[in-house]
Scaffold this motif. Structure first.
Motif, short mmCIF file in Angstrom:
data_model
loop_
_atom_site.label_atom_id
_atom_site.label_comp_id
_atom_site.label_asym_id
_atom_site.label_seq_id
_atom_site.Cartn_x
_atom_site.Cartn_y
_atom_site.Cartn_z
N TYR A 330 0.85 -1.21 0.00
CA TYR A 330 0.00 0.00 0.00
C TYR A 330 0.88 1.25 0.00
O TYR A 330 0.58 2.23 -0.68
CB TYR A 330 -0.92 0.04 1.22
CG TYR A 330 -1.82 -1.17 1.38
CD1 TYR A 330 -2.50 -1.69 0.29
CD2 TYR A 330 -1.98 -1.79 2.61
CE1 TYR A 330 -3.31 -2.80 0.44
CE2 TYR A 330 -2.79 -2.90 2.76
CZ TYR A 330 -3.45 -3.41 1.68
OH TYR A 330 -4.24 -4.49 1.81
N LEU A 331 1.96 1.19 0.82
CA LEU A 331 2.83 2.37 0.91
C LEU A 331 3.52 2.63 -0.43
O LEU A 331 3.75 3.79 -0.80
CB LEU A 331 3.87 2.15 2.01
CG LEU A 331 3.31 2.32 3.42
CD1 LEU A 331 4.23 1.68 4.44
CD2 LEU A 331 3.14 3.78 3.75
N MET A 332 3.84 1.54 -1.17
CA MET A 332 4.49 1.74 -2.47
C MET A 332 3.55 2.44 -3.44
O MET A 332 3.98 3.23 -4.29
CB MET A 332 4.96 0.41 -3.05
CG MET A 332 6.25 -0.06 -2.42
SD MET A 332 6.64 -1.71 -2.90
CE MET A 332 7.43 -1.38 -4.45
N ILE A 333 2.23 2.16 -3.32
CA ILE A 333 1.27 2.89 -4.16
C ILE A 333 1.39 4.38 -3.85
O ILE A 333 1.36 5.23 -4.76
CB ILE A 333 -0.15 2.39 -3.89
CG1 ILE A 333 -0.27 0.96 -4.38
CG2 ILE A 333 -1.17 3.27 -4.59
CD1 ILE A 333 -1.66 0.42 -4.27
N GLY A 334 1.55 4.71 -2.56
CA GLY A 334 1.73 6.12 -2.18
C GLY A 334 2.97 6.71 -2.83
O GLY A 334 2.95 7.84 -3.31
N VAL A 335 4.06 5.91 -2.86
CA VAL A 335 5.30 6.41 -3.47
C VAL A 335 5.09 6.70 -4.96
O VAL A 335 5.55 7.72 -5.48
CB VAL A 335 6.44 5.39 -3.27
CG1 VAL A 335 7.69 5.83 -4.01
CG2 VAL A 335 6.75 5.22 -1.80
N ILE A 336 4.35 5.80 -5.64
CA ILE A 336 4.12 6.04 -7.08
C ILE A 336 3.22 7.26 -7.26
O ILE A 336 3.46 8.09 -8.14
CB ILE A 336 3.46 4.80 -7.72
CG1 ILE A 336 4.35 3.57 -7.52
CG2 ILE A 336 3.22 5.01 -9.20
CD1 ILE A 336 3.64 2.28 -7.74
N ALA A 337 2.19 7.36 -6.38
CA ALA A 337 1.26 8.49 -6.52
C ALA A 337 1.97 9.82 -6.28
O ALA A 337 1.57 10.84 -6.83
CB ALA A 337 0.10 8.32 -5.54
N ALA A 338 3.05 9.81 -5.48
CA ALA A 338 3.73 11.06 -5.14
C ALA A 338 4.33 11.73 -6.36
O ALA A 338 4.63 12.93 -6.32
CB ALA A 338 4.83 10.78 -4.11
N TYR A 339 4.51 10.99 -7.48
CA TYR A 339 5.01 11.64 -8.69
C TYR A 339 4.02 12.65 -9.24
O TYR A 339 4.40 13.64 -9.84
CB TYR A 339 5.30 10.58 -9.77
CG TYR A 339 6.64 9.94 -9.63
CD1 TYR A 339 7.80 10.67 -9.84
CD2 TYR A 339 6.76 8.60 -9.31
CE1 TYR A 339 9.04 10.09 -9.72
CE2 TYR A 339 7.99 8.01 -9.19
CZ TYR A 339 9.13 8.75 -9.40
OH TYR A 339 10.35 8.17 -9.28
N HIS A 340 2.71 12.37 -9.07
CA HIS A 340 1.70 13.25 -9.65
C HIS A 340 1.01 14.11 -8.60
O HIS A 340 0.39 15.10 -8.93
CB HIS A 340 0.64 12.42 -10.38
CG HIS A 340 1.22 11.42 -11.32
ND1 HIS A 340 1.79 11.79 -12.53
CD2 HIS A 340 1.37 10.08 -11.24
CE1 HIS A 340 2.23 10.71 -13.14
NE2 HIS A 340 1.99 9.66 -12.38
N GLU A 341 1.10 13.68 -7.34
CA GLU A 341 0.24 14.27 -6.32
C GLU A 341 1.10 14.49 -5.08
O GLU A 341 1.36 13.55 -4.33
CB GLU A 341 -0.91 13.28 -6.05
CG GLU A 341 -1.82 13.60 -4.92
CD GLU A 341 -2.55 14.90 -5.12
OE1 GLU A 341 -2.84 15.27 -6.26
OE2 GLU A 341 -2.80 15.55 -4.11
#
Lengths: 507, 173
Positions: A330-341
């Motif tokens: 779940y945290l890795m999804i956050g890391v990926i999302a941080a590129y756009h958001e």
């Protein structure tokens, strides 16, 4: 001339910038000295000294959160970068370390083991993690990471009279050495590629993250650098236990002493994510096209593997280890999302804080339910916990509910923040996988709650042998207060985020 | 001249590394490891990093491998039984061979190692002069050096905690 040189060196090394780390290291040394000079009867004071002193350091850090000498900027010739995130992580690791020391007092009492060295190691590892989360140079990064890893090698095999603990220590040693070598190979490739001064942006100081980023921006698609990035990411994925580098998790989590399992699950994972965020968002940002697909595939596989593998576990330490794998997803999804958001980084910090509160609540209960054999903690041992020790059962229910993400609790808010960031970033397939993972996870978390709350089935035939359940440890006052704080904060943080919520939105 | 020497040392190093893994006898394996380290030291000399080469020979080839040999002989290890060949071994070998071929071909097609222009008159490498090396350690890299001190301290503590006999110590309940 030598005096000038010394002055230069003194001016470049701003020791005040790492005051919390220095205080922790000095405290660790003080504990060893205390063991030497104090008479034997007073040795029980040493863990108390460690915990109280850490609470004082944590309070000092919290009150000086925005202070001048820890403000943004680099220190130690660019080896360290002081940021608000780094400041938050310092506090996070310190809180982890306080709870680990507290759990240590509960678990070490059941073993014949040297005591003081345990607290010493925990303090040194915490200081090294703080440096790791603020490093801005591969040399300091690797040295701090190795200090953390070597400390964990010892802590994992600390209960050396248990063969499982030694086995876990050996497995962690082999896998840790392998992951360090992969990471180091990646670092060397990056250094070699970016150190070529014939290429644009090449610099002899290419271990520095800022220099490396300049090189990567100027040379998109450099093959050697891409290979180095993938290897570095693989090395970090080992530390956070992401698929396909999760193989060590169940055995090591089971064999390690319970406080060390908690330390590995919370602090080591948070350190891994701090490093992953620094690397992916700051240093490797020009190579998004490579990093995002790699992380996306790993995140989806990690969530599914962690949840599906946890379904069949009966040993609670293996269960919490495998569920920790899915939390890493779940945290890795956050890391990926941080590129756009950009808010996604704040969401990751909130998720980790909720995970800290819930995990230490659960591990606190586990430390009391466990018998002298620390590796043998089955779901069956939780039978009738609600009847015999309602306090522990209530804390367990809140902790597990928060880990599962049940609405009024902090864990729910953490998942919500991550999922909202992922939604805004447009990661719909990953979001679907994550929600499926959450649904699966409810099954095993509630299985555990069921074992503690509902009357256990017992053979009516008196001739059948009863399953032996180890004697539970009574809860002493200090731990009772700590567990109450953890449970109450888990509930409160779900309703009202206050200044913390403000900070993660505006950081 | 330097190029051919590089290839000689590189092949020597890789061949010795294969010898370390493939040897059934642990003593022979340790000796291969020593030769492998010698090859790496040769590569360092070609890069003008004399200090690193000397350290590698003194510390690794000298002290560490001697320690390995000492322990191997102390434990009196035999060659061990040859494991039966399993289907999984064949699958794993094929998969790793395929991965290695893909890796090498990628490096060949996209690496462009040969087309890189040679670096323009670089300054003497830091590792070449002992004084520069030491100065960097005590100025720029002072913090990592201090952290290493703590690493060695906890490593020492770990050895004591994990191996000392506790019998007769009143401190431990």
């Amino acid at each position: 001339m030598p005096i000038q040189l010394l002055q230069q060196a003194a001016a470049a090394n701003e020791w005040l910038a790492i005051t919390p780390e220095l205080m922790l290291a000095l405290l660790a040394l003080l504990l060893l000295v205390l063991e030497l000079v104090l008479p034997r009867q007073l040795h029980t004071l040493i863990p108390a000294t460690a915990i109280v002193a850490q609470i004082v350091i944590a309070l000092g850090l919290a009150f000086n959160f925005d202070s001048a000498f820890t403000g943004p900027g680099t220190a130690f010739n660019g080896l360290l970068r002081l940021t608000a995130d780094g400041q938050f992580l310092r506090l996070f690791f310190l809180v982890c370390s306080i709870f680990v020391c507290l759990l240590g007092t509960v678990c070490l009492a059941k073993q014949r083991m040297p005591r003081v060295e345990f607290y010493h190691l925990v303090l040194i590892i915490t200081a090294a993690m703080m440096l790791l989360a603020q490093s801005n140079h591969f040399v300091l990064f690797f040295v701090a990471l190795e200090t953390v890893t070597v400390g964990f090698y010892i802590l994992v095999s600390y209960f050396r009279e248990s063969p499982l603990s030694l086995e876990a220590g050996l497995k962690y040693l082999v896998m840790g050495a392998l992951s360090s070598s992969i990471l180091l190979f990646g670092i060397v490739l990056l250094y070699g590629a970016a150190g070529n001064q014939a290429l644009p942006g090449g610099s002899p100081n290419s271990m520095n993250f800022d220099q490396l980023r300049i090189f990567l921006t100027d040379n998109p698609g450099n093959f050697l650098a891409s290979a180095g990035i993938v290897l570095v990411l693989a090395g970090v994925a080992f530390k956070i236990g992401a698929v396909p580098f999760q193989i060590w998790i169940p055995d090591v989590y089971q064999g390690a002493p319970t406080p060390v399992t908690a330390f590995l699950a919370v602090a080591s994972k948070a350190a891994g994510f701090a490093v992953l965020l620094i690397l992916t968002q700051r240093v490797f940002a020009p190579y998004q096209g490579l990093v995002i697909p790699v992380l996306s595939v790993m995140a989806a596989a990690t969530i599914l593997f962690g949840n599906l593998a946890a379904l069949t576990q009966h040993n609670v330490k293996r269960l919490i280890g495998l569920s920790g794998v899915s939390h890493a997803g779940y945290l890795m999804i956050g890391v990926i999302a941080a590129y756009h958001e950009p808010h996604a980084i704040g969401a990751i910090w909130f998720y980790l804080s909720a995970y800290l509160l819930a995990s230490f609540a659960v591990f606190g209960v586990m430390a009391h339910v466990a018998g002298p054999n620390d590796a043998d903690q089955e779901l069956d041992h939780y039978a009738d916990l609600a009847r015999d020790q309602p306090f522990l059962a209530a804390v367990l229910a809140i902790g597990l509910g928060s880990l599962a993400g049940i609405p009024p609790l902090a864990g729910f808010m953490g998942k919500l923040l991550i999922f909202v960031s992922a939604f805004k970033a447009g990661l719909y397939p990953l979001l679907a996988v994550a929600i499926a993972g959450v649904v699966i996870s409810i099954y095993y978390y509630f299985g555990w709650i069921k074992a503690a709350f509902f009357p256990a089935w017992r053979p009516t035939d008196a001739g059948l042998p009863q399953a032996a359940v180890p004697a539970r440890t009574p809860v002493n006052l200090g731990v009772r207060i700590a567990l109450t704080v953890l449970a109450v904060t888990s509930v409160l943080l779900g309703f009202y985020q206050g200044a913390f919520g403000q900070w993660i939105l505006t950081r | 001249m330097a190029d051919s020497l590089f290839y000689i040392f590189a092949f020597f190093t890789v061949a010795c590394a294969v010898g370390v893994v493939a040897n059934r006898n642990a003593v022979n394996g340790a000796m291969c490891l020593m030769l492998c380290l010698m090859g790496i030291a040769g590569l360092f000399v070609l890069l003008d990093a004399y200090l690193l080469a000397a350290l590698l020979v003194l510390v690794y080839a000298g002290a560490v491998v001697a320690l390995f040999l000492f322990i191997v002989m102390l434990l009196d290890m035999q060659g061990g039984v040859k494991r039966p060949f399993k289907k999984m071994t064949a699958v794993a070998s094929l998969a790793s061979l395929g991965l290695m071929l893909v890796g090498v071909s990628m490096l060949g097609s996209r690496g462009h190692l040969a087309t890189l222009p040679s670096p323009a008159a670089a300054a003497a490498p830091v590792g070449a002069v002992l004084k520069n090396y030491a100065e960097l350690l005590f100025t720029t890299y002072l913090l990592p050096v201090q952290v290493m001190g703590f690493l060695l301290l906890i490593a020492m503590l770990g050895v004591i905690v994990l191996s000392k006999k506790f019998e007769g110590m009143e401190d431990i309940k």
